[in-house]
Design a protein around this motif. Structure first.
Motif, PDB file in Angstrom:
ATOM      1  N   VAL A 178       0.819  -1.206   0.000  1.00  0.00           N
ATOM      2  CA  VAL A 178       0.000   0.000   0.000  1.00  0.00           C
ATOM      3  C   VAL A 178       0.855   1.260   0.000  1.00  0.00           C
ATOM      4  CG1 VAL A 178      -1.699   1.328   1.327  1.00  0.00           C
ATOM      5  CG2 VAL A 178      -1.949  -1.153   1.101  1.00  0.00           C
ATOM      6  N   PHE A 179       1.909   1.293   0.813  1.00  0.00           N
ATOM      7  CA  PHE A 179       2.688   2.514   0.990  1.00  0.00           C
ATOM      8  C   PHE A 179       3.949   2.580   0.131  1.00  0.00           C
ATOM      9  CE2 PHE A 179       0.432   1.834   5.050  1.00  0.00           C
ATOM     10  CZ  PHE A 179      -0.322   2.994   5.058  1.00  0.00           C
ATOM     11  N   ASN A 180       4.364   1.467  -0.409  1.00  0.00           N
ATOM     12  CA  ASN A 180       5.547   1.472  -1.283  1.00  0.00           C
ATOM     13  C   ASN A 180       5.295   0.537  -2.466  1.00  0.00           C
ATOM     14  OD1 ASN A 180       8.064   1.904  -2.348  1.00  0.00           O
ATOM     15  ND2 ASN A 180       9.186   0.874  -0.711  1.00  0.00           N
ATOM     16  N   PRO A 181       4.354   0.886  -3.334  1.00  0.00           N
ATOM     17  CA  PRO A 181       3.977  -0.021  -4.421  1.00  0.00           C
ATOM     18  C   PRO A 181       5.106  -0.267  -5.413  1.00  0.00           C
ATOM     19  CG  PRO A 181       2.936   2.121  -4.701  1.00  0.00           C
ATOM     20  CD  PRO A 181       3.560   2.137  -3.360  1.00  0.00           C
ATOM     21  N   ASP A 182       6.028   0.692  -5.586  1.00  0.00           N
ATOM     22  CA  ASP A 182       7.122   0.476  -6.530  1.00  0.00           C
ATOM     23  C   ASP A 182       8.011  -0.698  -6.096  1.00  0.00           C
ATOM     24  OD1 ASP A 182       6.222   2.603  -8.016  1.00  0.00           O
ATOM     25  OD2 ASP A 182       7.530   4.057  -7.013  1.00  0.00           O
ATOM     26  N   TYR A 183       8.177  -0.870  -4.786  1.00  0.00           N
ATOM     27  CA  TYR A 183       9.035  -1.939  -4.271  1.00  0.00           C
ATOM     28  C   TYR A 183       8.428  -3.320  -4.557  1.00  0.00           C
ATOM     29  CZ  TYR A 183      11.816  -4.646  -0.956  1.00  0.00           C
ATOM     30  OH  TYR A 183      12.646  -5.572  -0.384  1.00  0.00           O
ATOM     31  N   THR A 184       7.097  -3.406  -4.536  1.00  0.00           N
ATOM     32  CA  THR A 184       6.422  -4.693  -4.757  1.00  0.00           C
ATOM     33  C   THR A 184       5.891  -4.849  -6.179  1.00  0.00           C
ATOM     34  OG1 THR A 184       4.337  -3.728  -3.985  1.00  0.00           O
ATOM     35  CG2 THR A 184       5.735  -4.805  -2.334  1.00  0.00           C
ATOM     36  N   GLU A 185       6.262  -3.935  -7.069  1.00  0.00           N
ATOM     37  CA  GLU A 185       5.763  -3.992  -8.441  1.00  0.00           C
ATOM     38  C   GLU A 185       6.101  -5.301  -9.152  1.00  0.00           C
ATOM     39  OE1 GLU A 185       3.472  -2.626 -11.495  1.00  0.00           O
ATOM     40  OE2 GLU A 185       3.753  -1.750  -9.518  1.00  0.00           O
ATOM     41  N   PRO A 186       7.294  -5.904  -8.962  1.00  0.00           N
ATOM     42  CA  PRO A 186       7.573  -7.177  -9.660  1.00  0.00           C
ATOM     43  C   PRO A 186       6.580  -8.287  -9.336  1.00  0.00           C
ATOM     44  CG  PRO A 186       9.600  -6.225  -8.825  1.00  0.00           C
ATOM     45  CD  PRO A 186       8.483  -5.404  -8.263  1.00  0.00           C
ATOM     46  N   TYR A 187       5.952  -8.231  -8.173  1.00  0.00           N
ATOM     47  CA  TYR A 187       5.004  -9.287  -7.821  1.00  0.00           C
ATOM     48  C   TYR A 187       3.661  -9.106  -8.514  1.00  0.00           C
ATOM     49  CZ  TYR A 187       8.305 -10.496  -4.156  1.00  0.00           C
ATOM     50  OH  TYR A 187       9.436 -10.871  -3.483  1.00  0.00           O
ATOM     51  N   ALA A 188       3.460  -8.004  -9.223  1.00  0.00           N
ATOM     52  CA  ALA A 188       2.212  -7.799  -9.945  1.00  0.00           C
ATOM     53  C   ALA A 188       2.196  -8.528 -11.289  1.00  0.00           C
ATOM     54  CB  ALA A 188       1.980  -6.303 -10.174  1.00  0.00           C
ATOM     55  N   THR A 189       3.320  -9.063 -11.695  1.00  0.00           N
ATOM     56  CA  THR A 189       3.369  -9.818 -12.945  1.00  0.00           C
ATOM     57  C   THR A 189       2.957 -11.265 -12.706  1.00  0.00           C
ATOM     58  OG1 THR A 189       5.683 -10.429 -12.602  1.00  0.00           O
ATOM     59  CG2 THR A 189       5.247  -8.347 -13.738  1.00  0.00           C
TER      60      THR A 189
END
Length: 291
Positions: free
Chosen positions: A237-248
């Motif tokens: 929620v607060f740092n979406p760029d850090y977890t962006e690879p998991y959106a693939t």
């Protein structure tokens, strides 16, 4: 993020459903489906349907909230399964207390039978007296036993039905002693009941010590799981760029593997914490009624 997910949304959902089904089967194999003790029992399908009705709505609601919040289908499925199997993975205290109450009731009933038989009362009379003074967990079963004896049912047959009603290995030991005494009408029942009562009392003490020692561990596992869920949610929620690879799709598959092993470790830990119950041996065959 939605642009990354949109071409592969169906594939990610299918992968998540497959992993979720695997986790559900793993939990069912290691922990077991919840069972309800009752007269006549319930089939596995009825138990499963009742379980899904109780937890299904909450699991779906939590899964939808997680899907909207995190946009991770695998995480939504994992959250729903976590809600559905929460008591099987992190609970157990209620079941342990129920098992303890049954063992303690068996010990009290055995002592009541021993004391009544020691007063030169017949076995049928001892059963009637013990039924009136029994604990709530056994009273319905013992009242049915008393009714069967009063209607002139042979005592061994009535005791067989009592074993099916209670459905407990420890109770089978007491009932087997009563059946033997009913058939032989010999001495020695008092000593046998005394030994069984002592065994049940020692079992009660052991279970109490185990419950006391497990409380901190159970609480620690719940806290660790809550912290992990909070950290993952906060990062997303607060740092979406850090977890962006998991959106693939690849990231969702990695998360699925992580969730699978995490759920497996929790289920295995819960299985190791189970107190082994004595196996039943007074079991009637379904067809002929023989034991």
């Amino acid at each position: 993020m939605s642009d990354v997910l949109s071409p592969y949304m169906m594939l990610a959902l299918l992968a998540g459903l497959g992993v979720g089904g695997g986790i559900a089967l793993l939990v069912a194999a290691l922990v077991g489906w919840p069972r309800k003790a009752g007269r006549g029992g319930q089939s596995t399908g009825q138990q499963l349907a009742a379980f899904l009705r109780r937890r299904g709505a909450a699991a779906v609601l939590v899964g939808l909230v997680v899907l909207v919040l995190l946009k991770w289908p695998v995480a939504a499925i994992a959250a729903g399964l976590l809600v559905m199997f929460w008591s099987q993975l992190f609970g157990g205290l209620k079941g342990e207390k129920a098992a303890l109450a049954k063992v303690e009731a068996l010990a009290t009933w055995t002592e009541s039978l021993r004391d009544t038989v020691a007063g030169s009362a017949g076995l049928e009379q001892a059963i009637a007296v013990s039924a009136r003074n029994s604990a709530d967990v056994l009273k319905p079963h013992l009242n049915r036993l008393d009714d069967r004896v009063r209607t002139r049912m042979p005592l061994p047959d009535a005791l067989d039905l009592l074993a099916d009603d209670i459905n407990d290995g420890g109770a089978d030991e007491v009932i087997a002693a009563l059946k033997q005494s009913a058939g032989l009408r010999g001495a020695g029942l008092k000593q046998v009941l005394t030994d069984l009562a002592h065994k049940a009392r020692s079992d009660v003490g052991m279970r109490r010590r185990i419950m006391t020692s497990r409380s901190p561990t159970r609480r620690s596992v719940q806290i660790v799981t809550a912290v992990i869920v909070a950290i993952v949610t906060g990062l997303r929620v607060f740092n979406p760029d850090y977890t962006e690879p998991y959106a693939t799709v690849q990231g969702q598959l990695v998360l699925a593997v992580v969730f699978f092993f995490f759920a497996g470790s929790l289920a295995w830990l819960r299985r190791l914490a189970k107190v082994p119950e004595p196996a039943r041996f007074l079991v009637r065959a379904r067809a002929g009624g023989a034991r």
